[in-house]
Design a protein around this motif. Sequence first.
Motif, short mmCIF file in Angstrom:
data_model
loop_
_atom_site.label_atom_id
_atom_site.label_comp_id
_atom_site.label_asym_id
_atom_site.label_seq_id
_atom_site.Cartn_x
_atom_site.Cartn_y
_atom_site.Cartn_z
N MET A 1 0.12 -1.50 -0.31
CA MET A 1 0.21 -0.30 0.35
C MET A 1 1.00 1.34 0.58
O MET A 1 1.62 1.17 0.40
N ASN A 2 0.48 2.18 -1.02
CA ASN A 2 1.51 3.63 -1.09
C ASN A 2 0.90 4.47 -0.32
O ASN A 2 -0.35 5.18 -0.48
N PHE A 3 1.41 5.05 0.97
CA PHE A 3 0.65 5.90 1.40
C PHE A 3 1.17 7.71 0.93
O PHE A 3 2.27 8.32 0.73
N ARG A 4 -0.50 8.47 1.26
CA ARG A 4 0.29 10.15 0.76
C ARG A 4 0.23 10.69 1.55
O ARG A 4 -1.08 10.54 2.63
N ILE A 5 1.20 11.86 1.34
CA ILE A 5 0.42 13.09 2.77
C ILE A 5 -1.44 13.22 2.46
O ILE A 5 -1.83 13.94 1.50
N PRO A 6 -1.46 13.80 3.67
CA PRO A 6 -3.81 13.81 3.90
C PRO A 6 -2.73 15.30 2.91
O PRO A 6 -2.03 16.84 3.09
N ARG A 7 -3.91 15.90 2.31
CA ARG A 7 -4.41 16.98 1.64
C ARG A 7 -4.41 18.05 2.54
O ARG A 7 -4.79 17.32 3.87
N GLY A 8 -3.15 19.71 1.79
CA GLY A 8 -4.29 20.58 2.89
C GLY A 8 -2.88 20.02 3.94
O GLY A 8 -2.64 21.51 4.81
N PRO A 110 1.90 24.72 15.19
CA PRO A 110 0.70 24.56 13.93
C PRO A 110 -0.94 25.09 15.08
O PRO A 110 -1.12 24.69 15.54
N MET A 111 -1.29 25.30 13.38
CA MET A 111 -2.73 25.24 13.98
C MET A 111 -3.27 25.07 12.10
O MET A 111 -3.08 23.98 11.13
N PHE A 112 -4.89 24.38 12.66
CA PHE A 112 -5.36 23.58 11.54
C PHE A 112 -6.83 23.80 11.01
O PHE A 112 -7.89 23.97 12.87
N ARG A 113 -7.26 24.06 10.38
CA ARG A 113 -9.02 24.27 10.06
C ARG A 113 -9.07 23.74 8.52
O ARG A 113 -7.90 23.23 7.75
N TYR A 114 -10.28 22.87 9.24
CA TYR A 114 -10.77 22.58 7.62
C TYR A 114 -11.07 23.58 6.20
O TYR A 114 -12.46 23.67 6.28
N GLU A 115 -10.09 24.19 5.13
CA GLU A 115 -10.89 24.02 4.53
C GLU A 115 -10.15 24.31 2.90
O GLU A 115 -9.05 23.07 3.25
N ARG A 116 -10.79 24.81 2.30
CA ARG A 116 -10.05 24.29 0.33
C ARG A 116 -8.77 24.78 0.45
O ARG A 116 -8.09 25.87 0.65
N PRO A 117 -7.57 23.71 0.79
CA PRO A 117 -6.49 24.49 0.33
C PRO A 117 -6.04 25.19 -0.86
O PRO A 117 -6.61 24.86 -1.82
N GLY A 120 -0.36 29.08 -0.38
CA GLY A 120 -0.16 30.00 1.36
C GLY A 120 -1.11 29.15 2.13
O GLY A 120 -1.38 30.41 3.34
N ARG A 121 -2.06 28.56 1.47
CA ARG A 121 -2.72 28.50 3.26
C ARG A 121 -3.02 26.84 3.44
O ARG A 121 -3.52 26.33 1.52
N MET A 122 -2.98 26.58 3.73
CA MET A 122 -3.09 25.20 4.67
C MET A 122 -3.79 24.67 5.27
O MET A 122 -4.28 25.07 6.09
N ARG A 123 -4.15 23.14 5.61
CA ARG A 123 -5.09 22.45 7.11
C ARG A 123 -3.97 22.48 7.87
O ARG A 123 -4.52 22.43 8.61
N GLN A 124 -2.89 22.63 7.77
CA GLN A 124 -2.28 22.02 9.14
C GLN A 124 -1.01 23.66 8.38
O GLN A 124 -0.83 23.53 7.50
N PHE A 125 -0.78 24.69 9.73
CA PHE A 125 -0.06 25.70 8.77
C PHE A 125 0.28 26.37 10.44
O PHE A 125 -0.25 25.69 11.10
N VAL A 126 0.96 27.17 10.22
CA VAL A 126 1.78 27.33 11.70
C VAL A 126 1.56 28.95 11.52
O VAL A 126 1.83 30.02 10.12
N GLN A 127 1.30 29.63 12.98
CA GLN A 127 1.39 30.97 12.65
C GLN A 127 2.25 31.13 14.57
O GLN A 127 2.42 30.64 15.00
#
Length: 429
Positions: A1-8, A110-117, A120-127
């Motif tokens: 099984m190939n694992f890929r990084i989560p979206r965002g 890191p902060m976490f928001r479920y929004e459209r990547p 410059g905008r990620m679902r896990q981002f650093v503030q």
Amino acid sequence: MNFRIPRGTQDILPEQSGKWQYIEQKIHDICRRYNYREIRTPMFEQTELFARGVGDTTDIVQKEMYTFTDRGGRSLTLRPECTASVVRSYVENKMHGWADQPVKLYYVGPMFRYERPQSGRMRQFVQFGVEVLGSDDPAIDAEVIALAMNFYQELGLKNLKLVLNSLGDKESRTKHREALVNHFEPRISEFCSDCQERLRKNPLRILDCKKDRDHELMASAPAILDYLSEESKNYFETVKEYLQAIGISFVVDPTLVRGLDYYNNTAFEIMIDGEGFGAITTLSGGGRYNGLTEEVGGPASPGIGFALSIERLLLALETQGAVLPTADSLDAYLIAVGEEPKKIAPKIVHDLRSAGLRVDTDYMNKKMKGQMKAADRQHAAFALILGEEEAASGTITLKSLATGEQTAVPIEALTTTVMEKLLEAKKGE
């Protein structure tokens, strides 16, 4: 099984992490100069903290939070922002009773928001953000803004624009709220379902709607500045005077509305002018949030802060072609060839590292030529060549990879010699 990084989300690889480290070092440095102290809060909190602190009419609470139930049946949420967490900690740890006031804090994490990547905008981002609690002096508003502006400028960003507004005190907001309801209510059916819900709960949030931003009623909506109480007017004027006194230019935009419910009085955003950065030009934003401590169960304590995304900062730096001084080079690379040299090489490398030098050596059993290429690829200042002959005589050949100059150095004097040579090279730059 190939694992890929989560979206965002993203992997920050070694060739990129140097930029992150430089920016984080700059954060710690500028906050030290402004006398802000670091706070580190948990990456998840009780869900109710964000519902009460951020506001249940915000997109963050309604659509973007990563919420889960733990094994004890408790609702927990990965932090979508950090102000509510800092204020919770301020109240819980009774910082309002500390001798030194106001309490000036900063955080990076890191902060976490479920929004459209998007860029410059990620679902896990650093503030990176700062929070000041305990003072309602307009001078601290100016200080917070100055810290943010200076941070960007010292990293080399140009074409910055500071946009200011006042969201007023409770009296001002009540009058403005009534005016907004009267303005939007006759045609609220033309707006999205979120705005229809916000009309009664928090009509100010309608002005921040991304879906209906081009509706004609947006442009003609009542401006908060027309409803400011005398106290709020005077406060806003004083903030502007302090900014002018320290040489920070700004523009006043009465339509500026921050996306969180807790803001009042001073609100601001720092934007970037220029092509290539996309439609969303805001780099950071913040403002005053008097009343938030009471929302999370503490005593009345005024507050102000800002937050910025490191990802958007890096994008802005890249867009403007700014180069961060993140030299990724070795002081020395030890080349050991032969059985005896390989036995004594670890001790030599250890001694050099213990002296504070950045040193590496070969662990792939490469031949002399391959090790020299490795030293070159890693931009080593010096190659330290240790063969059977050198090992027998207790010396090592010190070769400058910039000039090709070679010197035989006693192994016991190697650390001192390398440090002297590095200092000479630095002076000659």
